[in-house]
Scaffold this motif. Structure first.
Motif, mmCIF file in Angstrom:
data_model
loop_
_atom_site.group_PDB
_atom_site.id
_atom_site.type_symbol
_atom_site.label_atom_id
_atom_site.label_comp_id
_atom_site.label_asym_id
_atom_site.label_seq_id
_atom_site.Cartn_x
_atom_site.Cartn_y
_atom_site.Cartn_z
ATOM 1 N N ILE A 154 100.396 48.933 64.155
ATOM 2 C CA ILE A 154 101.491 48.451 63.129
ATOM 3 C C ILE A 154 100.648 47.675 62.009
ATOM 4 C CG2 ILE A 154 103.454 47.068 62.804
ATOM 5 C CD1 ILE A 154 104.365 47.492 65.686
ATOM 6 N N LYS A 155 100.739 47.927 60.829
ATOM 7 C CA LYS A 155 100.268 47.273 59.785
ATOM 8 C C LYS A 155 101.120 45.934 59.445
ATOM 9 C CE LYS A 155 99.105 48.052 54.848
ATOM 10 N NZ LYS A 155 99.085 48.905 53.666
ATOM 11 N N VAL A 156 100.626 44.849 59.916
ATOM 12 C CA VAL A 156 101.075 43.514 59.946
ATOM 13 C C VAL A 156 100.038 42.505 59.336
ATOM 14 C CG1 VAL A 156 100.978 43.256 62.557
ATOM 15 C CG2 VAL A 156 102.638 41.943 61.258
ATOM 16 N N SER A 157 100.655 41.365 58.820
ATOM 17 C CA SER A 157 99.890 40.479 58.499
ATOM 18 C C SER A 157 100.886 39.094 58.752
ATOM 19 C CB SER A 157 99.379 40.207 56.977
ATOM 20 O OG SER A 157 100.475 40.240 56.057
ATOM 21 N N MET A 158 100.403 37.918 58.774
ATOM 22 C CA MET A 158 100.973 36.702 59.481
ATOM 23 C C MET A 158 100.645 35.556 58.456
ATOM 24 S SD MET A 158 101.311 34.925 63.210
ATOM 25 C CE MET A 158 99.490 34.262 63.183
ATOM 26 N N VAL A 159 101.684 34.937 58.278
ATOM 27 C CA VAL A 159 101.449 33.615 57.131
ATOM 28 C C VAL A 159 102.116 32.552 58.056
ATOM 29 C CG1 VAL A 159 102.045 32.340 55.191
ATOM 30 C CG2 VAL A 159 101.070 34.812 54.947
ATOM 31 N N VAL A 160 101.286 31.406 58.210
ATOM 32 C CA VAL A 160 102.001 30.411 58.962
ATOM 33 C C VAL A 160 102.241 29.395 58.082
ATOM 34 C CG1 VAL A 160 101.365 28.560 60.702
ATOM 35 C CG2 VAL A 160 100.523 31.064 60.993
ATOM 36 N N THR A 161 103.483 28.566 58.022
ATOM 37 C CA THR A 161 103.880 27.377 57.178
ATOM 38 C C THR A 161 103.686 26.120 58.017
ATOM 39 O OG1 THR A 161 106.106 27.393 58.004
ATOM 40 C CG2 THR A 161 105.625 28.799 56.020
ATOM 41 N N ARG A 162 102.646 25.297 57.562
ATOM 42 C CA ARG A 162 102.332 24.172 58.043
ATOM 43 C C ARG A 162 102.475 22.714 56.852
ATOM 44 N NH1 ARG A 162 97.734 27.513 58.890
ATOM 45 N NH2 ARG A 162 98.045 27.877 61.217
ATOM 46 N N GLU A 163 103.340 22.397 56.385
ATOM 47 C CA GLU A 163 103.373 21.570 55.088
ATOM 48 C C GLU A 163 103.802 20.298 55.464
ATOM 49 O OE1 GLU A 163 107.906 22.863 55.265
ATOM 50 O OE2 GLU A 163 106.091 23.479 55.945
ATOM 51 N N ASP A 164 104.024 19.745 56.762
ATOM 52 C CA ASP A 164 104.525 18.488 57.239
ATOM 53 C C ASP A 164 103.305 17.357 56.969
ATOM 54 O OD1 ASP A 164 105.455 16.153 58.065
ATOM 55 O OD2 ASP A 164 105.983 16.827 60.143
ATOM 56 N N VAL A 165 103.550 16.710 55.776
ATOM 57 C CA VAL A 165 102.306 15.564 55.350
ATOM 58 C C VAL A 165 102.252 14.493 56.462
ATOM 59 C CG1 VAL A 165 102.707 16.131 53.077
ATOM 60 C CG2 VAL A 165 103.515 14.096 54.007
ATOM 61 N N ALA A 166 103.290 14.555 57.293
ATOM 62 C CA ALA A 166 103.281 13.263 58.004
ATOM 63 C C ALA A 166 102.377 13.225 59.397
ATOM 64 C CB ALA A 166 104.556 12.699 58.731
ATOM 65 N N TYR A 167 102.295 14.321 60.004
ATOM 66 C CA TYR A 167 101.545 14.783 60.998
ATOM 67 C C TYR A 167 99.971 14.646 61.061
ATOM 68 C CZ TYR A 167 101.594 16.218 65.854
ATOM 69 O OH TYR A 167 101.538 16.099 67.347
ATOM 70 N N HIS A 215 99.120 43.547 51.149
ATOM 71 C CA HIS A 215 98.066 42.517 50.505
ATOM 72 C C HIS A 215 98.621 41.630 49.583
ATOM 73 C CE1 HIS A 215 94.054 41.383 49.837
ATOM 74 N NE2 HIS A 215 94.283 41.572 48.598
ATOM 75 N N GLU A 216 99.317 42.183 48.705
ATOM 76 C CA GLU A 216 99.663 41.443 47.545
ATOM 77 C C GLU A 216 100.631 40.319 47.849
ATOM 78 O OE1 GLU A 216 99.510 44.265 43.453
ATOM 79 O OE2 GLU A 216 101.033 44.694 44.953
ATOM 80 N N ILE A 217 101.655 40.736 49.027
ATOM 81 C CA ILE A 217 102.865 39.817 49.385
ATOM 82 C C ILE A 217 102.140 38.406 50.312
ATOM 83 C CG2 ILE A 217 104.683 39.644 50.750
ATOM 84 C CD1 ILE A 217 105.595 42.494 49.623
ATOM 85 N N THR A 218 101.020 39.038 51.041
ATOM 86 C CA THR A 218 100.528 38.246 51.910
ATOM 87 C C THR A 218 99.502 37.132 51.072
ATOM 88 O OG1 THR A 218 100.264 39.739 53.727
ATOM 89 C CG2 THR A 218 98.779 37.756 53.772
#
Length: 332
Positions: free
Chosen positions: A127-140, A173-176
């Protein structure tokens, strides 16, 4: 303990809320086995598709943003619990329309464990898949240690932006790249003045005194490490804004998105008062708000508090943000 909530059996909460979501939005989404919430538009999709995962208990997120222009499949775990990797893998198989799949994951231990295993299985299956992780909590953790940062409300505007890019026909690729750039240019800080309780057992996540608030709260009621006496709306908004400005190194002339996300028991009145102060504070610094959202977007049950989110916005992302979408909790 007797729970003072309008529920039936605690163990049925997730299944029943998803059934209610599907019944309330029959033309937008459907619920399939293993708690897969699927957009009706997926049937005719000839584009990159968007999959996400996470526990229930944060409504309207995450499953409330399934639909045209946002999430194609949301894999829902039990209350505050990540779903198993087999369900996530099933979602990728279902979502794969030959153009590729983007998997968006919030940086929490259980979600990351399920996502990592799923990616391994997906690659084995071709399966052609890519992963993006959100990690925006500035406190931690500081920006230099982003792998330790928790994901908060920032996943939701990211869904909107990548969903619009996919609808426009962009490649995986562009969306990632679009997703990663947005994720790298966002920041969130949370505050609470009254704790939430777990809807299945009634246990409190933490204890805050009647005159206390805590800045830096996590998405599941985790402590933030900055407990202090209750401050006014303006004092709180300025302090939190300055933390985000410093984290993003925002300068005069920049354009940003601002979200004031209520976490379950904060009134619209309070959120608008907060936004008023944030707007004035940023304007005084020469920072322009070009997009905003003041609402309950991703909650922590009945926690009284809010998350303040900033993200840099360029012309492309602003266009994506304003593009058409139709989900249970966002229509434009």
């Amino acid at each position: 303990m007797t729970l003072k909530k309008f529920i039936n059996k605690p163990e049925n909460i997730t299944a029943e809320l998803l059934e209610g979501l599907a019944l309330a939005n029959p033309f937008i989404l459907e619920v399939m086995p293993n708690n897969l919430v699927v957009s009706k538009s997926l049937r005719t999709a000839n584009r990159v598709t968007i999959v996400t995962l996470g526990g229930s208990g944060h409504e309207p997120a995450l499953e409330g943003f399934v639909g045209e222009g946002m999430i194609d499949v949301a894999v829902v775990g039990d209350v505050f619990a990540a779903p198993g990797y087999k369900a996530v893998f099933e979602a990728l198989q279902l979502a794969d329309k030959g153009k590729g799949v983007l998997l968006v994951v919030l940086n929490h231990a259980g979600d990351m464990l399920a996502a990592t295993r799923t990616m391994e299985e997906a690659h084995k299956a071709g399966i052609k898949v890519s992963m993006v992780v959100t990690r925006e909590d500035v406190a931690y953790a500081p920006r230099s240690d982003a792998d330790r940062r928790r994901g908060l409300v920032g996943c939701v505007p990211l869904y909107k932006i990548v969903g619009a890019a996919a609808a426009q026909g962009k490649s995986l690729h562009e969306i990632t790249a679009i997703a990663q750039d947005f994720a790298d240019n966002m920041a969130t800080i949370a505050v609470a003045c009254k704790t939430a309780t777990h809807p299945q057992n009634g246990s409190a996540f933490s204890v805050l005194g009647t005159d206390q608030m805590e800045i830096g709260m996590g998405q599941h009621g985790e402590g933030g490490g900055d407990r202090q006496k209750m401050k006014s709306a303006d004092e709180t908004a300025v302090k939190m804004s300055d933390l985000l400005i410093a984290d993003l190194n925002l300068c005069a002339g920049e354009k940003i998105m601002v979200i004031v996300n209520g976490t379950g028991a904060t009134t619209i009145m309070e959120m608008l008062i907060i936004f008023r102060c944030v707007h004035k504070h940023l304007k005084a610094k020469g920072i322009m708000i070009v997009a905003n959202w003041v609402e309950e977007v991703l909650t922590v049950q009945e926690q009284a508090g809010f998350q303040l989110f900033f993200a840099r916005m360029d012309a492309q992302n602003l266009w994506y943000w304003n593009a058409p979408a139709r989900t249970p909790y966002l229509v434009r």
